[in-house]
Design a protein around this motif. Structure first.
Motif, PDB file in Angstrom:
ATOM      1  N   GLU A 126       0.848  -1.189   0.000  1.00 31.23           N
ATOM      2  CA  GLU A 126       0.000   0.000   0.000  1.00 31.23           C
ATOM      3  C   GLU A 126       0.884   1.239   0.000  1.00 31.23           C
ATOM      4  OE1 GLU A 126      -3.250  -0.176   0.074  1.00 31.23           O
ATOM      5  OE2 GLU A 126      -3.782  -2.123   0.935  1.00 31.23           O
ATOM      6  N   MET A 127       0.428   2.271  -0.681  1.00 31.16           N
ATOM      7  CA  MET A 127       1.236   3.481  -0.745  1.00 31.16           C
ATOM      8  C   MET A 127       1.011   4.381   0.467  1.00 31.16           C
ATOM      9  SD  MET A 127       3.570   3.627  -2.891  1.00 31.16           S
ATOM     10  CE  MET A 127       4.099   2.236  -3.889  1.00 31.16           C
ATOM     11  N   ARG A 128      -0.239   4.448   0.916  1.00 29.51           N
ATOM     12  CA  ARG A 128      -0.507   5.273   2.098  1.00 29.51           C
ATOM     13  C   ARG A 128      -0.893   4.367   3.237  1.00 29.51           C
ATOM     14  NH1 ARG A 128      -4.970   9.143   0.429  1.00 29.51           N
ATOM     15  NH2 ARG A 128      -4.705   9.867   2.566  1.00 29.51           N
ATOM     16  N   THR A 129      -0.041   4.319   4.258  1.00 30.20           N
ATOM     17  CA  THR A 129      -0.278   3.350   5.329  1.00 30.20           C
ATOM     18  C   THR A 129      -0.571   4.074   6.649  1.00 30.20           C
ATOM     19  OG1 THR A 129       2.072   3.270   5.873  1.00 30.20           O
ATOM     20  CG2 THR A 129       1.280   1.681   4.251  1.00 30.20           C
ATOM     21  N   ARG A 130      -1.306   3.361   7.526  1.00 28.49           N
ATOM     22  CA  ARG A 130      -1.555   3.858   8.888  1.00 28.49           C
ATOM     23  C   ARG A 130      -1.540   2.671   9.834  1.00 28.49           C
ATOM     24  NH1 ARG A 130      -6.524   7.584   9.796  1.00 28.49           N
ATOM     25  NH2 ARG A 130      -5.387   7.961  11.732  1.00 28.49           N
ATOM     26  N   LEU A 131      -0.958   2.852  10.996  1.00 29.37           N
ATOM     27  CA  LEU A 131      -0.817   1.770  11.965  1.00 29.37           C
ATOM     28  C   LEU A 131      -2.122   0.998  12.137  1.00 29.37           C
ATOM     29  CD1 LEU A 131       1.374   3.686  14.553  1.00 29.37           C
ATOM     30  CD2 LEU A 131       2.109   1.777  13.105  1.00 29.37           C
ATOM     31  N   PHE A 132      -2.055  -0.296  12.020  1.00 32.48           N
ATOM     32  CA  PHE A 132      -3.172  -1.236  12.126  1.00 32.48           C
ATOM     33  C   PHE A 132      -4.174  -1.137  10.966  1.00 32.48           C
ATOM     34  CE2 PHE A 132      -2.254  -1.123  16.847  1.00 32.48           C
ATOM     35  CZ  PHE A 132      -1.738  -2.404  16.897  1.00 32.48           C
ATOM     36  N   LEU A 133      -4.527   0.072  10.539  1.00 28.86           N
ATOM     37  CA  LEU A 133      -5.612   0.224   9.568  1.00 28.86           C
ATOM     38  C   LEU A 133      -5.203  -0.173   8.161  1.00 28.86           C
ATOM     39  CD1 LEU A 133      -6.973   3.604  10.883  1.00 28.86           C
ATOM     40  CD2 LEU A 133      -8.066   1.358  11.091  1.00 28.86           C
ATOM     41  N   ARG A 134      -3.962   0.124   7.821  1.00 27.35           N
ATOM     42  CA  ARG A 134      -3.492  -0.147   6.470  1.00 27.35           C
ATOM     43  C   ARG A 134      -1.983  -0.184   6.540  1.00 27.35           C
ATOM     44  NH1 ARG A 134      -6.435   0.391   1.866  1.00 27.35           N
ATOM     45  NH2 ARG A 134      -8.088   1.399   3.056  1.00 27.35           N
ATOM     46  N   THR A 135      -1.437  -1.401   6.530  1.00 30.29           N
ATOM     47  CA  THR A 135       0.009  -1.542   6.623  1.00 30.29           C
ATOM     48  C   THR A 135       0.477  -2.489   5.526  1.00 30.29           C
ATOM     49  OG1 THR A 135      -0.392  -3.241   8.313  1.00 30.29           O
ATOM     50  CG2 THR A 135       0.261  -1.061   9.090  1.00 30.29           C
ATOM     51  N   ALA A 136       1.723  -2.336   5.112  1.00 30.42           N
ATOM     52  CA  ALA A 136       2.243  -3.149   4.011  1.00 30.42           C
ATOM     53  C   ALA A 136       2.264  -4.625   4.408  1.00 30.42           C
ATOM     54  CB  ALA A 136       3.635  -2.678   3.627  1.00 30.42           C
ATOM     55  N   GLU A 137       2.713  -4.904   5.629  1.00 28.68           N
ATOM     56  CA  GLU A 137       2.591  -6.259   6.168  1.00 28.68           C
ATOM     57  C   GLU A 137       1.528  -6.215   7.258  1.00 28.68           C
ATOM     58  OE1 GLU A 137       5.748  -7.679   8.669  1.00 28.68           O
ATOM     59  OE2 GLU A 137       5.140  -9.772   8.497  1.00 28.68           O
ATOM     60  N   PHE A 138       0.657  -7.206   7.284  1.00 30.11           N
ATOM     61  CA  PHE A 138      -0.243  -7.306   8.426  1.00 30.11           C
ATOM     62  C   PHE A 138      -0.451  -8.764   8.804  1.00 30.11           C
ATOM     63  CE2 PHE A 138      -2.968  -6.701   4.645  1.00 30.11           C
ATOM     64  CZ  PHE A 138      -3.871  -7.741   4.742  1.00 30.11           C
ATOM     65  N   LEU A 139      -0.965  -8.971   9.993  1.00 27.13           N
ATOM     66  CA  LEU A 139      -1.259 -10.329  10.467  1.00 27.13           C
ATOM     67  C   LEU A 139      -2.742 -10.575  10.284  1.00 27.13           C
ATOM     68  CD1 LEU A 139       0.794 -10.414  13.799  1.00 27.13           C
ATOM     69  CD2 LEU A 139       1.515 -10.968  11.470  1.00 27.13           C
ATOM     70  N   TRP A 140      -3.075 -11.788   9.918  1.00 30.04           N
ATOM     71  CA  TRP A 140      -4.486 -12.109   9.758  1.00 30.04           C
ATOM     72  C   TRP A 140      -4.711 -13.597   9.880  1.00 30.04           C
ATOM     73  CZ3 TRP A 140      -6.821 -11.614   4.129  1.00 30.04           C
ATOM     74  CH2 TRP A 140      -6.212 -12.540   3.291  1.00 30.04           C
ATOM     75  N   GLN A 141      -5.966 -13.995   9.765  1.00 28.33           N
ATOM     76  CA  GLN A 141      -6.295 -15.393   9.531  1.00 28.33           C
ATOM     77  C   GLN A 141      -7.038 -15.422   8.215  1.00 28.33           C
ATOM     78  OE1 GLN A 141     -10.334 -14.627   9.778  1.00 28.33           O
ATOM     79  NE2 GLN A 141      -9.603 -16.705   9.341  1.00 28.33           N
ATOM     80  N   GLU A 142      -6.822 -16.502   7.479  1.00 28.07           N
ATOM     81  CA  GLU A 142      -7.554 -16.683   6.232  1.00 28.07           C
ATOM     82  C   GLU A 142      -8.087 -18.105   6.198  1.00 28.07           C
ATOM     83  OE1 GLU A 142      -4.984 -16.454   2.692  1.00 28.07           O
ATOM     84  OE2 GLU A 142      -3.213 -16.481   3.966  1.00 28.07           O
ATOM     85  N   GLY A 143      -9.416 -18.223   6.162  1.00 29.22           N
ATOM     86  CA  GLY A 143     -10.042 -19.524   6.025  1.00 29.22           C
ATOM     87  C   GLY A 143     -10.190 -19.843   4.545  1.00 29.22           C
ATOM     88  N   HIS A 144      -9.963 -21.101   4.192  1.00 29.45           N
ATOM     89  CA  HIS A 144     -10.111 -21.526   2.787  1.00 29.45           C
ATOM     90  C   HIS A 144     -10.818 -22.864   2.786  1.00 29.45           C
ATOM     91  CE1 HIS A 144      -7.499 -18.388   1.080  1.00 29.45           C
ATOM     92  NE2 HIS A 144      -6.861 -18.477   2.229  1.00 29.45           N
ATOM     93  N   THR A 145     -12.053 -22.873   2.314  1.00 33.17           N
ATOM     94  CA  THR A 145     -12.817 -24.113   2.378  1.00 33.17           C
ATOM     95  C   THR A 145     -13.231 -24.580   0.986  1.00 33.17           C
ATOM     96  OG1 THR A 145     -15.007 -23.091   2.598  1.00 33.17           O
ATOM     97  CG2 THR A 145     -13.715 -23.353   4.621  1.00 33.17           C
TER      98      THR A 145
END
Ligand SMILES: [Zn+2]
Ligand SMILES: [Zn+2]
Lengths: 492, 492
Positions: free
Chosen positions: B157-176
């Motif tokens: 992302e070009m414009r980042t903000r702490l937690f809201l929009r960051t180049a690296e972030f942590l998440w969970q992704e479900g794939h069913t």
């Protein structure tokens, strides 16, 4: 069902690779050297994580998260560390793809999106973390800083094996900062002790605690403590390391603190880690030709219940009883899975649970219902017994404890009978070839001798065990004087 | 102590940025757009993870882990997905660094270590996962496949903000993966419900469940379900999404299964995720000008105990009492921290715990010991009361429940009073400028109109709420016929 595993005596390495895949632990992916950790394998890793995380928190550590990427200029700041990892770094050079004008529907790297500074995918996080600590540490009041991170790291290894050596792996890395050298050394030793306790109490793996020789130290460390385990094929496996980093990173990143007297000094550091490599150690320590053998303290399901029935009516009656049994077992802290799949016959289920190392199998059929019994089968000894349901919970909890202990004792006996003291290089080579295991030998303390022995035998120094006392002797290779024995072994 | 936060009315955006840093939640790192999640922020994220993970497992999902890297040829296989993420991909092109001959002590990318095929750092994992599922799915017996992954992802992302929009972030992704369309849709809806329950019961954030318009869908999805929250500044925040992917990925990766009749068909898919962005939603929903306000169900410490003493003797007496109180509170399931630091005065501790949003502060001094009382202060209402120690545990558990409910009710009232129905574009613009929040309006269903409204007002369609009934109307912008209202808002 899949056909039998290759046996260990036939081809130990093939046995391991087949077991990992057939027991649904992990598999290779489309990315060279990177693995997919499958749900069953991941469930074991989650159990490991939970226990380690608890132990870290009980010893005062907190978790945090630092970036995946390390700018090249930070990566190279601590020279020895950089030198140690430079040859195996994945490097991000661009931040955008675009449509490939030559290949409709395909993408290519956008040449206009080249990063000004390349980003190294972290092989370890000392650099990015110490660059951050610089902003967090001003005075002794900010110390000690006791932080751990659960993360993925990437080391571009050329020869990879599932869990044991993969380009990407999962691990935890502790990074602590201290006001004094003594406190940092104490921390590094403490965490090596935590790893040893975890290996012994949960993985049922006896380990030797010790220090690495200089050539085997972590790049950038002043001292590396480690725990070394022995696999069933007589090869050693380094299961965890804890590093006293001196002031090396504090100096590289200019991290100073004001002590109680107001004087500035560089901060003292440690780092310590274990990884998904532990899965490889777990598999190779206990498993047999039928498949995985799991210690109850890390098994996703400690007990699997298999119903044996001829018709729906029998199944219903069995299920009612299973619900009662399961509830009681769970109340006693036992994890239970009821395998009621109607797509597999009991024999196929037995084989699968054996392959996947479930510690106890409980089979219950129509006659059991009449008799008020069940059949319990131990995975480790493969023995079966008929048990009265009225004493089941007590029996199961007792057996689980016994399995945990039996696995540890067996591994300990094997390990203890495979530490051999030798006093000549001839003896060294013979033991290495015929018996394997750890070899305790005098060594002159030089890297030249280590390299020469490695070149000639493939054995490396594993550690100088904490239990070894100073002992005057003669190097088995060079004949020069030696002040202590060291453990050699071929290693994973 | 650090000086006061900028107030929300003064500069909401500045207030947020300051709060995140001063409350020790996160900070920017040396890597552009990547954040460091600090221990206190990470502890909140861990609580979120634990609850979500439990909810996923209770709905039949298992965790697994897939590679960080996606080979370019796999990444581009599902065209819409690839197109959606191509412009923000970090790309690994080399696997080695070497000494820079022009700059002694520095490293450079080794030009001889160029990868044959570039590796994309996963912005999301559908491609690598569906390429893996191809090997796991043969027949209906292998379905459904219900897998989740906790991971880091990178979107440049070009414009980042702490937690809201960051180049690296942590998440969970479900794939069913599912045998039927209906079952896959049911799964996507179920997981959106799980997210809504989590947001409401743990984060104390009311959310609107709905479906995205086509232009706001996930790249590669046939339908995107979402939960939308409203921040205190009247801007919306998408807190979670759950996608019905149709057979798009199955077709791109050729994943077929044999159904019960033995016929081959493509598998149906879902994916769903929430990320560290939830931290931003949590902060912006409840916090005030004094700092963070945490719902008790996610607070790392629900109660902090501050001793007030003039000498060592008083401290010892207070500590004895605190030990008794803490034990009783912990037995009741309350997490307690005893802040006995001798480097800070009580007032400074109060300010810090206020800034960090601890739900309840318990102060205890020498006179309290005499009276058998303590002082309890609520973070949400800032009210204090003196409580008899004999009733303390009951009081605390009651207050924690009340705080959780009060925060939710307050957020719900605010949200409900900021959903405005409009019937003309003039009204739309006026509400957006003067009041903000969600605006319910008729829209002709075209992307052109969405784009035009966005261009003119910066408002986007957030979702078509599940609660909205079909309703004949006229598009506020184009005047064309409309079959349903949709919610618009300015959004994070
Ligand atoms: Zn032997
Ligand atoms: Zn308002």
């Amino acid at each position: 069902m899949s056909k039998k595993l290759t046996s260990r005596t036939e081809d130990y390495s093939k046995w391991y690779n087949e077991l990992v895949v057939k027991a649904n632990l992990a598999e290779n992916s489309a990315v060279r050297g990177c693995m997919v950790i499958k749900p069953y394998g991941y469930a074991i890793w989650e159990k490991m994580q939970a226990e380690l995380d608890r132990m870290f928190k009980e010893t005062g550590h907190e978790n945090a998260y630092f970036p995946l990427f390390v700018p090249k200029s930070l990566f190279e700041a601590e020279e020895k560390n950089a030198e140690g990892f430079a040859k195996e770094c994945a490097v991000v050079t661009h931040y955008r793809l675009q449509n490939d004008p030559d290949n409709p529907g395909k993408l290519r790297v956008d040449p206009n999106a080249k990063l000004e500074e390349e980003l190294v995918v972290r092989p370890t996080s000392e650099a990015i973390i110490w660059n951050t600590y610089k902003g967090w540490i001003e005075s002794y009041r900010d110390l000690p800083l006791l932080i751990n991170q659960w993360a993925n790291v990437v080391r571009w290894e050329m020869r990879t094996r599932l869990f044991l050596r993969t380009a990407e792996f999962l691990w935890q890395e502790g990074h602590t900062a201290h006001a004094t050298k003594a406190e940092a050394i104490q921390e590094a030793e403490l965490m090596n002790d935590v790893y040893a306790t975890f290996a012994q109490d949960f993985m049922a793996i006896p380990v030797i605690k010790g220090r690495k020789t200089e050539s085997e130290r972590f790049a950038g460390a002043d001292e590396t403590y480690c725990i070394e385990a022995l696999m069933q094929d007589g090869k050693a496996l380094q299961a965890g390391t804890s590093h006293f980093l001196g002031q090396n990173f504090a100096k590289a990143f200019d991290v100073k603190f004001a002590n109680k007297e107001g004087k500035q000094d560089y901060v003292w550091a440690t780092s310590w880690g274990v990884s998904t490599r532990l899965m490889g150690a777990l598999i190779m320590t206990h498993s047999d030709d039928l498949g995985l053998v799991l210690p109850p303290n890390l098994a996703p399901h400690q007990v699997v219940i298999v119903p044996i029935f001829k018709n729906e009516e029998q199944f219903e009656a069995i299920q009612d009883k299973v619900n009662i049994i399961s509830k009681e077992l769970r109340a006693a802290g036992v994890s239970v899975k009821f395998d009621k799949r109607d797509t597999l016959r009991p024999g196929a289920k037995f084989a699968q649970h054996e392959l996947q190392g479930v510690p106890l199998r409980l089979a219950i059929g129509a006659r059991d219902l009449e008799n008020g019994t069940v059949e319990l089968a131990r995975r480790d000894t493969l023995t079966k017994e008929t048990v009265d349901i009225s004493t089941l919970t007590e029996k199961v909890t007792g057996l689980l404890k016994d399995i945990q202990k039996t696995l540890f004792d067996k591994a300990l006996n094997y390990r203890n009978s495979h530490i051999t003291e030798v006093n000549s290089f001839e003896e060294f080579k013979e033991v290495l070839e015929t018996k394997g295991g750890f070899i305790s030998a005098h060594w002159d303390g030089t890297i030249e001798t280590e390299n020469k022995i490695k070149e000639l035998t493939k054995a490396t120094t594993r550690c100088i065990p904490d239990s070894f006392k100073a002992e005057e002797g003669v190097c088995i290779y060079s004949g020069k004087p030696s002040k202590t024995r060291v453990l050699f072994a071929k290693a994973y």
